[in-house]
Design an enzyme around this catalytic site. Sequence first.
Site, PDB file in Angstrom:
ATOM      1  N   ASP A 504      37.525  44.961  41.497  1.00 26.68           N
ATOM      2  CA  ASP A 504      37.626  43.537  41.152  1.00 26.68           C
ATOM      3  C   ASP A 504      36.555  42.754  41.920  1.00 26.68           C
ATOM      4  O   ASP A 504      35.981  43.248  42.887  1.00 26.68           O
ATOM      5  CB  ASP A 504      39.036  43.039  41.532  1.00 26.68           C
ATOM      6  CG  ASP A 504      39.325  41.631  40.989  1.00 26.68           C
ATOM      7  OD1 ASP A 504      38.599  41.168  40.080  1.00 26.68           O
ATOM      8  OD2 ASP A 504      40.276  40.997  41.496  1.00 26.68           O
ATOM      9  N   GLU A 507      31.281  40.613  40.515  1.00 30.31           N
ATOM     10  CA  GLU A 507      30.182  39.885  39.823  1.00 30.31           C
ATOM     11  C   GLU A 507      28.963  39.711  40.732  1.00 30.31           C
ATOM     12  O   GLU A 507      27.883  39.635  40.200  1.00 30.31           O
ATOM     13  CB  GLU A 507      30.700  38.530  39.346  1.00 30.31           C
ATOM     14  CG  GLU A 507      31.703  38.647  38.218  1.00 30.31           C
ATOM     15  CD  GLU A 507      33.056  39.231  38.659  1.00 30.31           C
ATOM     16  OE1 GLU A 507      33.399  39.052  39.843  1.00 30.31           O
ATOM     17  OE2 GLU A 507      33.729  39.869  37.846  1.00 30.31           O
ATOM     18  N   ASP A 664      40.623  37.976  33.376  1.00 33.16           N
ATOM     19  CA  ASP A 664      41.716  37.009  33.484  1.00 33.16           C
ATOM     20  C   ASP A 664      41.859  36.203  32.199  1.00 33.16           C
ATOM     21  O   ASP A 664      41.247  35.144  32.045  1.00 33.16           O
ATOM     22  CB  ASP A 664      41.462  36.056  34.653  1.00 33.16           C
ATOM     23  CG  ASP A 664      41.410  36.794  35.982  1.00 33.16           C
ATOM     24  OD1 ASP A 664      41.816  37.970  36.027  1.00 33.16           O
ATOM     25  OD2 ASP A 664      40.962  36.187  36.967  1.00 33.16           O
TER      26      ASP A 664
HETATM   27  O1  MIG Z   1      40.726  35.559  42.492  1.00 27.66           O
HETATM   28  O2  MIG Z   1      43.379  40.113  43.036  1.00 27.66           O
HETATM   29  O3  MIG Z   1      40.841  39.397  37.745  1.00 27.66           O
HETATM   30  O4  MIG Z   1      43.320  40.654  37.851  1.00 27.66           O
HETATM   31  O5  MIG Z   1      45.082  39.839  39.872  1.00 27.66           O
HETATM   32  C1  MIG Z   1      41.615  36.379  41.827  1.00 27.66           C
HETATM   33  C2  MIG Z   1      43.940  39.011  42.415  1.00 27.66           C
HETATM   34  C3  MIG Z   1      41.358  37.810  42.198  1.00 27.66           C
HETATM   35  C4  MIG Z   1      41.177  38.511  39.904  1.00 27.66           C
HETATM   36  C5  MIG Z   1      41.521  39.595  38.957  1.00 27.66           C
HETATM   37  C6  MIG Z   1      43.006  39.632  38.737  1.00 27.66           C
HETATM   38  C7  MIG Z   1      43.693  39.864  40.059  1.00 27.66           C
HETATM   39  C8  MIG Z   1      43.293  38.774  41.053  1.00 27.66           C
HETATM   40  N1  MIG Z   1      41.833  38.729  41.198  1.00 27.66           N
END
Ligand code: MIG
Length: 988
Positions: A504, A507, A664
């Site tokens: 996660d 980017e 998301d």
């Molecule tokens: O700023 O880890 O897309 O699936 O639950 C949010 C918490 C950070 C973004 C991910 C999402 C996840 C969430 N993350």
Amino acid sequence: MSATSPLEVREKTQTGLPPSQNVQRQLRQSAGHASYASRLLAFAALSACFLGSLSASSPPDAALRADGFSRNVSNCPGYILSGLHETASGLSARLDLAGSACDAFGTDIANLTITVAYETPTRLHVSIVDAAANQFRLPAEFFPRPTGDKITESESGLAFDFESSPFAFWVTRKSTGDILFDTRLSSLPAAPTEALDGSALDGFQLVFEDQYLQLTSALPLDANIFGFGEAVATSGFRRDIAENGTIQTMWARNAPTPENGNTYGAHPVYLEHRINASMNSSATHAVFLSSSAGADIVLTTPPGATQSLVQYRMLGGVLDLYFFAGPTPVATVEQYGAVVGLPTWVPYWAFGFHLCRWGYTDLDDVRAQVENMRDADLPLEVMWNDIDLYHARRDFTTDPVSFPAEEVRAFIQELASNDQHYVPILDAAIGHTANASDDYLPFLTGRDRDVYIKNPDDSLFLGQVWPGYTVWPDWFAENVEGWWAESIANWSALGVEFSGLWLDMDEPTSFCNGSCGTGADLSNTSAPVIFPGEPGNPVIAWPEGYNADIWGLSGNISINGSLTFGADTPVPVVAPPPPLVPDPGDPPYPIHNGFGGLGVKTVAINATHAGGILDLDVHNAFGYMQERATHLALLEVRPDERPFLISRSTFAGSGHWTGHWLGDNFSKWHFMRYVIQGVLQFQLYQIPMVGSDACGFYGNTDEELCNRWMSLAAFVPFFRNHNERGAISQEPYRWDSVATATRAATAVRYALLPYWYTLFADAATKGTPPLRALFFEFPDEAELLSVDQQLLVGPSVLVVPVTTPNVSTIDAVLPGRGNVIWRDWYTHMEVIADRTQNTVELNAPLGHIPVLVRSGMALLLHAQPAYTTTATRAGPFALLVVLDASGTATGHAYIDDGVSPPDSVSVIVNRTLAFDVSGATLRISSDGAYDIPQKLANVTVLGVHEAPKDVRVTGEGRAAFTYEADLQRLNMTGLALSLNEDMLVSWG
Ligand code: MIG
């Protein structure tokens, strides 16, 4: 807007242009649709209004001109070709600037080299680079491209032609004479003109500057373009080129699935499909620009023009273009895969159901989910954890109180003993230690081994994410892979014995802009963002039609006997964010990044990587590089297992290392509708293992939406329910109707797993897209080009999900124009479409997802779907044969142990089966070294017109059967046929 608003006045003064429709649309949108995404877009729109420039080349104001760039390409001179050197398989030549430099958005590069190579009969490679080789090029070590492929020009299906002065080129499909790509000014609309978003198109000469490259090609009017992502396009899977136009910005960004804005991944590839209705034929080709540069890619049709166009506006790099000749959509995608890398092998278990949420408070909470799923007889294959798992929100940790490491280990081992798996999240940013006594080892060892991204002065680049101040791995650093693999191995040894990882924030995401940590108080480890569900950030949104003020927080479909449903709301058309004035230090051309400045909420573009690589040049590849490093790390930690990764930010070729989830989304009907275009896009990008957060991530879901979404999710490759922290619970057992729907859809999915698995084997070996838009299989049928609310699993299984509330039937488009027989998966009855419309109304009560199977196909199935994929695989196989009108069918299956990675020579011990049915005989040919222990227990043949007198199986003699005339169904049950040998089954 009737009166002129101050914003418009301001805009007029700034640009001298009439107020753009663009901005008006923005304002309408921000008033009507108050999502987080739209708030961001509205913010961008307002900034743009006040700050100015609307186009690639609108009149610059004085402040901007201070850097000496004209911001206008109309007097760019183009290039002249000379020094032509032709060979049998291509050419090379010099390109020299044809006049005085225009310095539009950078400094013109005077001397270029063009290389044209006919690489395969269906692939042409055109590369235009700076002769001095100063521009950034994707390092082949990390981004391999095929080398050495060479054919003669006469063997190529594509022809390259050019004009020398000014230089322009065009690519022709030889078989039809169609010009596929054409940069000649004479083929393009007369410039200056404007794009449909109101921005100016000042000139179409080739522009090659250090910080701005522009290449424009004519396209057929309203061309059928697919791809250019990652996108959540309000126009659907088929991109908008003739109505509002499209600006697809390539700048990886953590924005929650913004409609028509740039988001997590960058995929500078498009597929174009042309239908010749009078000839009843069609052909597809694709164009890939192998570049990680930030970019705007414009699809538009200037007012009154008789052609459309594609314009690349790149912030650097070189023009490394590949043309793929197809001619079918599937072949075109395969040809792209051969260049960027074929998708990774997926372990069998990864096709099971995955359950996740952000906000499981402790391990007991997680255990309870596993138990509740079991109690509800809802198959659960993989349990996930979000950052709740972490201590101090840091990677490679577990919280000592809520997730004690040894208990996590015991929990995962218990899962494993039940053939279940565990996947934790891994964020991209590494928390910086807070003080001298902080012994957070992953950070410290990484610092010692010099693996982090730097500031230009060689100090550590610091941003801010959940752990407070953070650094980011530099995936180009010499020691990074070793450090990363070791950190992963240590985490697993600590107790987190994962089966795969969830990447996660790659980017990469920061919560502040650029280098915000240098000189800051590092002991402040709080994140500048409030968790959802905490005071100050409540989760209050609901699906369209659900009114929590009346019905409360249950999300139930009915309360006290009355239906909790209002009305679906139409989806607003959302324009991409307008361009902004670049932040100081950004390249002069302002791409339409939804956040504005390129360093907003990410690493600064002047941050540096090993070898002096500027972050500007590789921002879009951070996710890819992390996926590659993590895949290699997993192979090191578990050499006998296929790495399983799901990642958010992807780039061309990411599928070789990872799968992807669509990020998301929102718990809204119209976001469920976007799932299909998202899944289809990633088939094209060669990242086929993809899916959405079922039931929706942001906001609360409700029973009906979750019911329909779980049904759909069972028919996309990556099948996971995931939820935002603070939203109402949405595990499939929470509502009886959702549980029932999920059980039903999951049973179909698990029955189909041998078919799914074969599709993914074809992807891993040939790049064949497992999921397909309808026109992929029926390319001559123009009416299918805009169908993106149905999808095909492989060639044979047509899925018609319900994506609107409060209906119990659905109109389905049946491809094939009557030449294909479609049968209902559940009843085996023939489904007949209206002959002129090719549509049919299907029954689709809540909990039922229509699935049809195509004639002419033989599908290998699991006969007994069970709780896990392992238990399902332990049972026997079944074969479903759907005969076409002439009584024939074919199919194939690929089977292996489901976990072994390809070894050094890329071979997994396997067995392939070919099914061939004609003349009332089924031939099964079996080939390979893998021994299939399970037997084939039943064979069902649909489309048998007469009751057979008897059925014979090679070596076994007569077999028992039933025949149902109304269904034309021949059913042989109670068989125990080995799939390790060739076999004949005949009836008559
Ligand atoms: O700023 O880890 O897309 O699936 O639950 C949010 C918490 C950070 C973004 C991910 C999402 C996840 C969430 N993350």
